[in-house]
Design a protein around this motif. Sequence first.
Motif, PDB file in Angstrom:
ATOM      1  N   ASP A 249      -9.839   2.764  -5.209  1.00  0.00           N
ATOM      2  CA  ASP A 249     -10.030   4.217  -5.269  1.00  0.00           C
ATOM      3  C   ASP A 249      -9.052   4.849  -6.251  1.00  0.00           C
ATOM      4  O   ASP A 249      -9.424   5.711  -7.060  1.00  0.00           O
ATOM      5  N   HIS A 250      -7.787   4.432  -6.177  1.00  0.00           N
ATOM      6  CA  HIS A 250      -6.785   4.980  -7.074  1.00  0.00           C
ATOM      7  C   HIS A 250      -7.177   4.731  -8.531  1.00  0.00           C
ATOM      8  O   HIS A 250      -7.056   5.627  -9.386  1.00  0.00           O
TER       9      HIS A 250
ATOM     10  N   SER B 121       0.829  -1.209   0.000  1.00  0.00           N
ATOM     11  CA  SER B 121       0.000   0.000   0.000  1.00  0.00           C
ATOM     12  C   SER B 121       0.861   1.256   0.000  1.00  0.00           C
ATOM     13  O   SER B 121       1.934   1.293   0.606  1.00  0.00           O
TER      14      SER B 121
ATOM     15  N   HIS C 109      -3.669   7.018  -2.735  1.00  0.00           N
ATOM     16  CA  HIS C 109      -4.720   6.022  -2.565  1.00  0.00           C
ATOM     17  C   HIS C 109      -4.325   4.723  -3.244  1.00  0.00           C
ATOM     18  O   HIS C 109      -3.619   4.714  -4.246  1.00  0.00           O
TER      19      HIS C 109
ATOM     20  N   PRO D  10     -10.290  12.347  -0.311  1.00  0.00           N
ATOM     21  CA  PRO D  10     -10.775  11.784  -1.572  1.00  0.00           C
ATOM     22  C   PRO D  10     -10.309  12.628  -2.755  1.00  0.00           C
ATOM     23  O   PRO D  10     -10.341  13.855  -2.709  1.00  0.00           O
TER      24      PRO D  10
ATOM     25  N   ARG E  80      -0.646   4.138   1.058  1.00  0.00           N
ATOM     26  CA  ARG E  80      -1.381   5.048   1.936  1.00  0.00           C
ATOM     27  C   ARG E  80      -0.520   5.546   3.100  1.00  0.00           C
ATOM     28  O   ARG E  80       0.034   4.756   3.871  1.00  0.00           O
TER      29      ARG E  80
ATOM     30  N   SER F  42      -5.615  10.230   3.408  1.00  0.00           N
ATOM     31  CA  SER F  42      -5.567  11.251   2.367  1.00  0.00           C
ATOM     32  C   SER F  42      -6.980  11.590   1.911  1.00  0.00           C
ATOM     33  O   SER F  42      -7.857  10.722   1.870  1.00  0.00           O
TER      34      SER F  42
END
Length: 367
Positions: free
Chosen positions: A61-62, A28, A57, A51, A30, A49
Amino acid sequence: MTYPDGHVGWRAHDHSTVRAVLADGRFSIRPDLMHNPFGPGSPGDAPPSPPGAFTDHDPPDHTRYRSRLTGQFTVRRMRLLAERLEVITAEHLDALAAHGSPADLVEHFAVPVPGLMICELLGVPYERRTEFQRDAMLLTGASGAEAGEAEAMFAAFGRLQRFMLEMVAAKQAEPTDDVLSDLVNSEPDRSPLSDDEMAAMGMALLGGGLDTTTNMLSLGALELLREPARVEAMLADPGAAVEELLRYISLTPATARTALEDVEIDGVVVRAGDTVFVELGSANRDPARYADPDALDLARGAAGHLAFGHGVHQCIGQHLARIELKIAFPGLFTRFPKLRLAVPESELPHRASVVIGGLERMPVAWD
């Protein structure tokens, strides 16, 4: 290695291992899951972080955010931006000549050229560009601000956030030919993005494309000035020279990832929750990948370097960055063939940053 918070984590430093970590979806990016390799900070210390800040991300989401941008960096748009960059570069070289020798290459060239290209990319109105660039320079540290001026940086961040929200609203009402307009008016059948998400995506493009190119221009120029033959080699093949400069300088020397589950890499088990310090600069100097890696060989080509990262988070603006460098370096040294440092190199003030290196000032002369 032992991190500042006491966590016993890992370093990935050879080319193949760095690529493996960056390409593995079990790691990750993040910040809120990460042990900070640069200073105090344990998982949970950093807030999640916001949105839209897609660079921090993980998928899905990324993927949702980045897929909206991938199609905006088209061949047509890159060609149009290249044409504008030719004009912007010539204008600033004229301004540099008008200022007279000596002059600060950072202030008069390395900062404003990428700044105006970000304005072109996002579609910032001409009457707002001075204001936008001022705050962008403060936010990224490219203005030469001292470390103690954190309050000014936070204030600039707030102004840029509000400005980006204004831009999103303006592009919704009256689209123009730019990435932000395409983003806010993208396919209606896809899951909608909020104004805050789109503004955060614009901020991420700003952060990723301004400070990096500014510092590559100054540090790259410094490397070229060290030997006259380097300038000749760059002019003979700007494309190969730019790739080698990117490899050799490795402007962003490292990043980090945290294992989401136990992962075996090169026979070593990285446990869930372990943070890996991923050394891009070291990977770009791996002798198993590049012969004589500590030598700057501008004819090398440097295929496969990791200056832009690797995997799903590889820099989305890398093609634009290459265009900027391939136009700016030849333009600078063709216009000023006698360019040289105006002070001893030991007096050049380097930025005190562990994230992105660069020069605060670079006095040059040419007469």
